[in-house]
Every structure is written in C-alpha cells, then in structure tokens.
Write a protein that holds these residues in place. Structure first.
Motif, PDB file in Angstrom:
ATOM      1  N   SER A 151     -75.540  91.687 -34.200  1.00 28.84           N
ATOM      2  CA  SER A 151     -74.942  91.453 -35.106  1.00 28.84           C
ATOM      3  C   SER A 151     -75.697  91.093 -36.444  1.00 28.84           C
ATOM      4  N   LYS A 152     -76.835  90.495 -36.341  1.00 25.72           N
ATOM      5  CA  LYS A 152     -77.950  90.499 -37.502  1.00 25.72           C
ATOM      6  C   LYS A 152     -77.619  89.292 -38.545  1.00 25.72           C
ATOM      7  N   LEU A 153     -76.267  88.923 -38.932  1.00 27.54           N
ATOM      8  CA  LEU A 153     -76.188  88.063 -40.006  1.00 27.54           C
ATOM      9  C   LEU A 153     -76.498  86.466 -39.284  1.00 27.54           C
ATOM     10  N   PRO A 154     -77.596  86.102 -39.864  1.00 25.91           N
ATOM     11  CA  PRO A 154     -78.067  84.628 -39.600  1.00 25.91           C
ATOM     12  C   PRO A 154     -76.812  83.678 -39.598  1.00 25.91           C
ATOM     13  N   PRO A 155     -76.016  83.551 -40.494  1.00 25.13           N
ATOM     14  CA  PRO A 155     -74.767  82.588 -40.502  1.00 25.13           C
ATOM     15  C   PRO A 155     -74.153  82.806 -39.057  1.00 25.13           C
ATOM     16  N   TYR A 156     -73.926  83.956 -38.542  1.00 23.32           N
ATOM     17  CA  TYR A 156     -73.015  84.195 -37.570  1.00 23.32           C
ATOM     18  C   TYR A 156     -73.807  83.523 -36.213  1.00 23.32           C
ATOM     19  N   LEU A 212     -84.574  90.371 -48.562  1.00 22.75           N
ATOM     20  CA  LEU A 212     -85.205  89.137 -48.764  1.00 22.75           C
ATOM     21  C   LEU A 212     -84.490  87.739 -48.458  1.00 22.75           C
ATOM     22  N   CYS A 213     -83.047  87.994 -48.564  1.00 24.90           N
ATOM     23  CA  CYS A 213     -82.333  86.742 -48.315  1.00 24.90           C
ATOM     24  C   CYS A 213     -82.245  86.707 -46.895  1.00 24.90           C
ATOM     25  N   TRP A 214     -81.800  87.575 -46.215  1.00 20.51           N
ATOM     26  CA  TRP A 214     -81.453  87.271 -44.683  1.00 20.51           C
ATOM     27  C   TRP A 214     -82.651  87.243 -43.723  1.00 20.51           C
TER      28      TRP A 214
END
Ligand SMILES: [Zn+2]
Length: 327
Positions: A151-156, A212-214
């Motif tokens: 999924s990649k998204l850090p918050p998930y 940059l952010c993720w």
C-alpha cells in the motif's frame, strides 16, 4: 497459486499474530516486481495495495493479479465470505472514502503529534473492524505466514500496526527521485479494466514533494527499529537482486531457498492475487531484472534540476548523488 484455501474460520485458525510485510514509501519505486517476487515465496501471500481493495476491488471490480475480475477470483471470494456476512463489507465505497480521508497528507502533523504523546497515531474508527477482519481472513484462508501489502502510504502502516493481532514489518523501497518523477510523467497503460485506460500522471513538483514527504516520514518512523524495518534502494536491488531479496525474506522469517530466481538476475513469476497497483503486477513468466535508467539519457536538464532541488536533503540522506553521470 499452489496454496489451496483450507476454509478454516479466521477467528479459530489464527491465534498467533498476523505478520504483515508492508511496503512503505512512495509510488513508482520499482516495488511491484518485488511484490511479485515475494508472491512466489513459500509462506507469503502477495496481496497488492490492500488500502485500495475496498474501492478498486469491491466497488469497481477491477482485475485481480490472476487475471479475472476481483469478484470472480476464487481466493478473494473465499476471503471476503470468511471476513464478512454475505461476502461484502457494509458500504465499501463509503469505507474507502473515509479511509482516504483518515490517511491524507494534511493529517500527518496530527499523526506525528499523537505518536509523540504516546497515543495511537491514527485514531480508531469503527471501520477498523472491517480492516482487521480482512487481514485475519486473508491469513487464515491462504494459510500464509506473511501477508505482503504494498500500500506504501506510511499513515496506513501506522493504522495497521495499531490493530490488535497485526505484527507489522516495513520494507521501504526507495528509488532516485528523478527516476520516479520521470516515471510519473510517462504514459502507462492500465490493465486493471482490461481496456485502454492510462495510469494517472503527475506533475514533477507534485511527485517530487510526495517522494520527499513519504520517504522521509517512513525513515523517521521506522529507522530505529531495524528488527522490523529494512530500507532497500531500487538501484541496489537491480544491481544484486538475489542478495537483496534474501535480506527481505529473512527479515520476515521466510526461507530464501524458495525465491524464484532462475539466474542471478532473472526470476520466474507465476500469477499472484494482488489487488490494485501498477499494471506490471500482471507480468508472468521469466522476467529479467535490469536497471531502468532511461531518465539519465532522456530527462530534460531543467526537469532534473527542479526535482533535484525539491528533494535534495532526502536524496543525500539516501546516498544519491545530486549530479549523477549520464548526460
Ligand atoms: Zn485472483
């Protein structure tokens, strides 16, 4: 797929934690082929980008990695009927929208503050029961020791690690920001619907800032837990694929001998049941792993300079040269 579903109800079959190997970072980093390779390893189930399952799988019925629509895939049919009465969660479209909202980039400061204060970074929601039921049914139905979630998204990843019974491992596949920005500009056909739709493209500034952010957030969150976290540069992976994959497989306690390498640089891929993600997840047969450095030859100088300027601190942090050879 050689692993047959055994049909034991999730709650009975899985008293032990559900081990999830989560790909965290940003898109177009080359993680799809890594997902496909892991899908061949004994004891692993490559599930694809599970955060999109509700929308792209349940609502839109896009193609599973095995080539049939989600609702017709036997594996997913079994998982969904184990997890949910009637085989579908209540209002998957609304759940998907709420999930997107809970994980938005604007929520990151709040997520970090809650984490610093020792609270759950992503606050609980009644939807979490459905998410947890999905992973439990997936583990029980497939018999897999490790569920690979790209999924990649850090918050998930933070949401998942806060769910009871989930044991999260994080793999950060990072690729040179100029290469990923170049890839986001390329037209790529989307095979999920079996027609000519194209994957979304992103302007350079946007893909640069998201990169940059993720990637910075992923390193910040997990670099101090090396027993649960591995960072793999895509460039190092294509330089030494077998050694790189052995490190990944060992991190989650699987057997490197079951990796599908035919030669030092080629793998034999059978279909996986990955939902959502890059169209290359449908690739099967012998796949040669080689560097894709087209951007070094063809990316315009001004575009390269813009992406380099926007991502310079993290580029240096991940040991990328600001001025690579190639032009
Ligand atoms: Zn399938």
């Amino acid at each position: 797929m050689s692993r047959e579903p055994h049909g034991i109800p999730a709650a009975v079959a899985r008293p032990e934690p559900i081990r999830v190997l989560y790909f965290a970072g940003s898109g177009r980093s080359g993680s799809t082929v890594i997902n496909n390779i892991l899908g061949q390893v004994g004891g692993a189930f490559a599930a694809g980008e599970l955060r999109y399952l509700w929308q792209r799988g349940v609502v839109e019925n896009r193609l599973c990695g095995c080539g049939v629509p989600f609702a017709e895939c036997e594996v997913w049919q079994g998982v969904m009927s184990d997890a949910f009465a009637g085989g579908t969660p209540p209002d998957a479209g609304a759940l998907a929208a709420r999930l997107l909202s809970r994980l938005r980039i604007a929520r990151v400061p709040g997520i970090l503050l809650r984490r610093l204060a020792g609270r759950l970074p992503v606050p609980r929601h009644t939807d979490d029961q459905a998410i947890q039921a999905l992973y439990a049914a997936l583990a029980a139905r497939t018999g897999a020791h490790v569920i690979v979630d790209s999924s990649k998204l850090p918050p998930y990843a933070l949401l998942l690690s806060g769910l009871p019974g989930i044991e999260l491992y994080v793999l950060q596949v990072v690729r040179d920001s100029r290469a990923t920005a170049f890839s986001w500009r390329r037209r790529k056909q989307l095979l999920d619907f079996g027609d000519e739709q194209l994957m979304p493209r992103q302007p350079l500034w946007k893909s640069s800032l998201l990169w940059l952010c993720w990637n910075s957030l992923t390193a910040l969150l997990w670099r101090r837990t090396p027993e649960r976290y591995l960072r793999l540069r895509y460039e190092d992976f294509v330089h030494a694929p077998r050694e790189s994959m052995e490190r990944v497989v060992r991190l989650v306690g699987l057997d490197p001998a079951t990796l599908p390498f035919e030669t030092a640089t080629s793998v034999r891929l059978e279909p996986t049941h990955s939902v959502a993600g890059n169209p290359t997840r449908h690739r099967v047969g012998t796949v040669e792993l080689r560097p894709d450095s087209e951007w070094l030859q063809t990316m315009p100088r001004r575009q390269r300079a813009l992406v380099t300027a926007l991502t310079a601190p993290a580029l240096l942090g991940f040991r990328y040269p600001l001025h690579p050879e190639g032009r």
